[in-house]
Scaffold this active site. Sequence first.
Site, PDB file in Angstrom:
ATOM      1  N   GLU A 195       8.937   2.109  14.531  1.00 57.90           N
ATOM      2  CA  GLU A 195       9.642   2.531  13.317  1.00 57.90           C
ATOM      3  C   GLU A 195       9.635   4.059  13.230  1.00 57.90           C
ATOM      4  O   GLU A 195       8.879   4.723  13.930  1.00 57.90           O
ATOM      5  CB  GLU A 195       8.936   1.972  12.091  1.00 57.90           C
TER       6      GLU A 195
ATOM      7  N   ASN B 235       0.812  -1.229   0.000  1.00 56.67           N
ATOM      8  CA  ASN B 235       0.000   0.000   0.000  1.00 56.67           C
ATOM      9  C   ASN B 235       0.845   1.278   0.000  1.00 56.67           C
ATOM     10  O   ASN B 235       0.431   2.301  -0.535  1.00 56.67           O
ATOM     11  CB  ASN B 235      -0.999  -0.009   1.163  1.00 56.67           C
TER      12      ASN B 235
ATOM     13  N   GLU C   6       4.797  -3.967  12.297  1.00 58.69           N
ATOM     14  CA  GLU C   6       3.769  -2.921  12.130  1.00 58.69           C
ATOM     15  C   GLU C   6       2.616  -3.555  11.376  1.00 58.69           C
ATOM     16  O   GLU C   6       2.790  -4.007  10.248  1.00 58.69           O
ATOM     17  CB  GLU C   6       4.328  -1.724  11.355  1.00 58.69           C
TER      18      GLU C   6
ATOM     19  N   CYS D 260      -2.933   1.615   6.647  1.00 62.42           N
ATOM     20  CA  CYS D 260      -3.093   1.147   8.033  1.00 62.42           C
ATOM     21  C   CYS D 260      -3.598   2.261   8.929  1.00 62.42           C
ATOM     22  O   CYS D 260      -4.257   2.000   9.939  1.00 62.42           O
ATOM     23  CB  CYS D 260      -1.769   0.602   8.548  1.00 62.42           C
TER      24      CYS D 260
HETATM   25  P1  NAD Z   1       0.360  -9.134   4.140  1.00 61.78           P
HETATM   26  O1  NAD Z   1       0.513  -9.466   5.587  1.00 61.78           O
HETATM   27  O2  NAD Z   1      -0.477 -10.032   3.316  1.00 61.78           O
HETATM   28  O3  NAD Z   1       1.801  -9.111   3.427  1.00 61.78           O
HETATM   29  C1  NAD Z   1       2.850  -8.262   3.886  1.00 61.78           C
HETATM   30  C2  NAD Z   1       4.175  -8.824   3.400  1.00 61.78           C
HETATM   31  O4  NAD Z   1       4.395 -10.083   4.045  1.00 61.78           O
HETATM   32  C3  NAD Z   1       4.223  -9.093   1.894  1.00 61.78           C
HETATM   33  O5  NAD Z   1       5.523  -8.796   1.413  1.00 61.78           O
HETATM   34  C4  NAD Z   1       3.958 -10.587   1.823  1.00 61.78           C
HETATM   35  O6  NAD Z   1       4.449 -11.186   0.647  1.00 61.78           O
HETATM   36  C5  NAD Z   1       4.700 -11.078   3.063  1.00 61.78           C
HETATM   37  N1  NAD Z   1       4.285 -12.383   3.561  1.00 61.78           N
HETATM   38  C6  NAD Z   1       3.105 -13.020   3.373  1.00 61.78           C
HETATM   39  N2  NAD Z   1       3.110 -14.213   4.008  1.00 61.78           N
HETATM   40  C7  NAD Z   1       4.322 -14.324   4.623  1.00 61.78           C
HETATM   41  C8  NAD Z   1       4.924 -15.312   5.443  1.00 61.78           C
HETATM   42  N3  NAD Z   1       4.293 -16.430   5.773  1.00 61.78           N
HETATM   43  N4  NAD Z   1       6.175 -15.082   5.925  1.00 61.78           N
HETATM   44  C9  NAD Z   1       6.817 -13.935   5.625  1.00 61.78           C
HETATM   45  N5  NAD Z   1       6.309 -12.967   4.836  1.00 61.78           N
HETATM   46  C10 NAD Z   1       5.070 -13.155   4.345  1.00 61.78           C
HETATM   47  O7  NAD Z   1      -0.142  -7.618   4.077  1.00 61.78           O
HETATM   48  P2  NAD Z   1      -0.496  -6.749   2.788  1.00 61.78           P
HETATM   49  O8  NAD Z   1      -1.795  -7.245   2.229  1.00 61.78           O
HETATM   50  O9  NAD Z   1       0.685  -6.658   1.899  1.00 61.78           O
HETATM   51  O10 NAD Z   1      -0.709  -5.301   3.436  1.00 61.78           O
HETATM   52  C11 NAD Z   1      -1.900  -4.910   4.052  1.00 61.78           C
HETATM   53  C12 NAD Z   1      -1.786  -4.993   5.569  1.00 61.78           C
HETATM   54  O11 NAD Z   1      -0.641  -4.270   6.000  1.00 61.78           O
HETATM   55  C13 NAD Z   1      -2.969  -4.373   6.287  1.00 61.78           C
HETATM   56  O12 NAD Z   1      -3.368  -5.194   7.363  1.00 61.78           O
HETATM   57  C14 NAD Z   1      -2.398  -3.051   6.813  1.00 61.78           C
HETATM   58  O13 NAD Z   1      -3.058  -2.552   7.956  1.00 61.78           O
HETATM   59  C15 NAD Z   1      -0.993  -3.429   7.092  1.00 61.78           C
HETATM   60  N6  NAD Z   1      -0.120  -2.262   7.113  1.00 61.78           N
HETATM   61  C16 NAD Z   1       0.357  -1.825   8.317  1.00 61.78           C
HETATM   62  C17 NAD Z   1       1.168  -0.701   8.380  1.00 61.78           C
HETATM   63  C18 NAD Z   1       1.703  -0.219   9.713  1.00 61.78           C
HETATM   64  O14 NAD Z   1       2.695   0.498   9.704  1.00 61.78           O
HETATM   65  N7  NAD Z   1       1.083  -0.551  10.836  1.00 61.78           N
HETATM   66  C19 NAD Z   1       1.507  -0.007   7.210  1.00 61.78           C
HETATM   67  C20 NAD Z   1       1.003  -0.473   6.003  1.00 61.78           C
HETATM   68  C21 NAD Z   1       0.200  -1.609   5.965  1.00 61.78           C
END
Ligand code: NAD
Length: 493
Positions: free
Chosen positions: A473, A164, A261, A295
């Site tokens: 962070e 995102n 995060e 997020c």
């Molecule tokens: P996601 O958890 O599906 O994926 C995040 C990353 O993790 C990707 O690179 C993905 O390929 C990787 N991943 C997936 N499975 C994994 C595993 N088993 N082991 C290691 N890595 C793995 O999240 P998304 O759909 O990419 O992003 C959306 C989410 O991110 C939402 O829940 C949002 O709230 C959160 N987000 C949080 C913040 C914050 O700073 N708090 C910022 C941006 C997004």
Amino acid sequence: MSTQTQTRLQTKDATIQVANFVAGKWESHEDKEVRRLNPADQSDLVALSPDSSAETARRAIEGVTLGAEKWRRLTPPERGKIVLRAAQIVESDRDNIARLITREQGKPIAESYAEIKRAIDIMEYASGMGRRLGGQTLPSEMPDVFCYTTRQPIGSVALISPWNIPFAIPCWKIAPAFVCGCPIVFKPSPFTPATAARVVDVFLEAGMPREAIALVHGGPAVGEQLVNNPMVVGISFTGSTKVGMAINAQAAKRMAKTQLEMGGKNPQVILGDADLDLAVDSCVTSSLDVSGQRCTCVSRVVVEEKVADAFTERLVDRFKSIKVGAGIDPTVNMGPLIDSTRLRDVDAFVTRARAEGGKVLTGGARPAGMEHGHFYAPTVIDGITPKHEIGREEVFGPVLALMRVRDFSEAVGTANNVDYGLTSSIFTRDLSRAFNYIDKVEAGMVHINRPTLGGFSHFPFGGHKHSSHGPREVGDDTIGFYTSLKSAYIKYN
Ligand code: NAD
């Protein structure tokens, strides 16, 4: 050869061939490729990236871990200067980067520029960490002993990022990790590989040693190798709470450090004395930025009953006036969702909210005639309480749940009645209630009469409860993740 050049050379019919960067070299594709289509136009093939194997990830980890010796003597201020140069390169190439983010991720071009600005600000701040990585000199308990603390890099780190904020989040992980002296393996989301490649490009162009960083594209196979490989001593992850919790459980088995995060279900509280125009403006910005896929987006409006109708009327009018479309058109206010799965999930949330008694005041469907992209209409659902799924769970789309409350005390209770605690805001002219809200709300970030978005680049970023885990962070707190403290005692007589 930098990736900037490589990206240009490999561009064919405007599709970008994205490679891994392993052991100091760009590598040709593995057999399996991931096709990334423009979310606003499914006929536009933006990028082809490798669906890398666990073995590629293992080589990447080994490459940076063994390669650390080659740049060990680069001092923290010198590393900081490289990060500052990277920020300057981003500034000079921001038009191209903005177009790439919008094409690959889908957000309106103005939001891409805002993301780039945030990346630059954070990189500038992180560059100064090179001169701030100090310890403390403390008094000795014994005569003739000089004692102090110092910070050392923890070792190789895995940086795992979402789609995102595909440019700024990698920058705000890579910059402090490098300044602190940690070898880096970066795994971006498979939805934004070309933007990720440009990030690595920028750091290499700025003079980062080739042995200091690796980029591995891919999915869970790569992620699991990064999380479980004993050479990786720290994992900085941004993504969903579900994946973050699973990573934490695995990392704990071998005592690897984590900085997580994760998700949010952020409330915007509006009290009876609020400036309603300001509250509506803020709500529109906070809930529809990146099509609600941020997020820090507001997804619950907790509004005091006496102003609820007046507020809702103005909000719905504004939602109806939002122009949805391809983000490259500067007149568009909101772009598409990231992919067809997200679109289906968001619509399913709305369907269930309706079935539970929620009243859709506007939106609640795909806009007609826009099937070429993953578009969803800005949506407001009234009559929601903490008992409704949509009042508790992260939707990650342009959907606002309206929750009416009797008074301040019920507003705080409702705001806190979720597992998440990332960010929060309240609109009131009453100073006492504002401070009481700061005190009582369960969130890592709180805004008074401001949107939930837009934290400053030198402030810690993160939440409470299921939203974050480990050192924050952004800001100097992140130094605590990338370094370990050592206490030194020197007897000199
Ligand atoms: P996601 O958890 O599906 O994926 C995040 C990353 O993790 C990707 O690179 C993905 O390929 C990787 N991943 C997936 N499975 C994994 C595993 N088993 N082991 C290691 N890595 C793995 O999240 P998304 O759909 O990419 O992003 C959306 C989410 O991110 C939402 O829940 C949002 O709230 C959160 N987000 C949080 C913040 C914050 O700073 N708090 C910022 C941006 C997004």
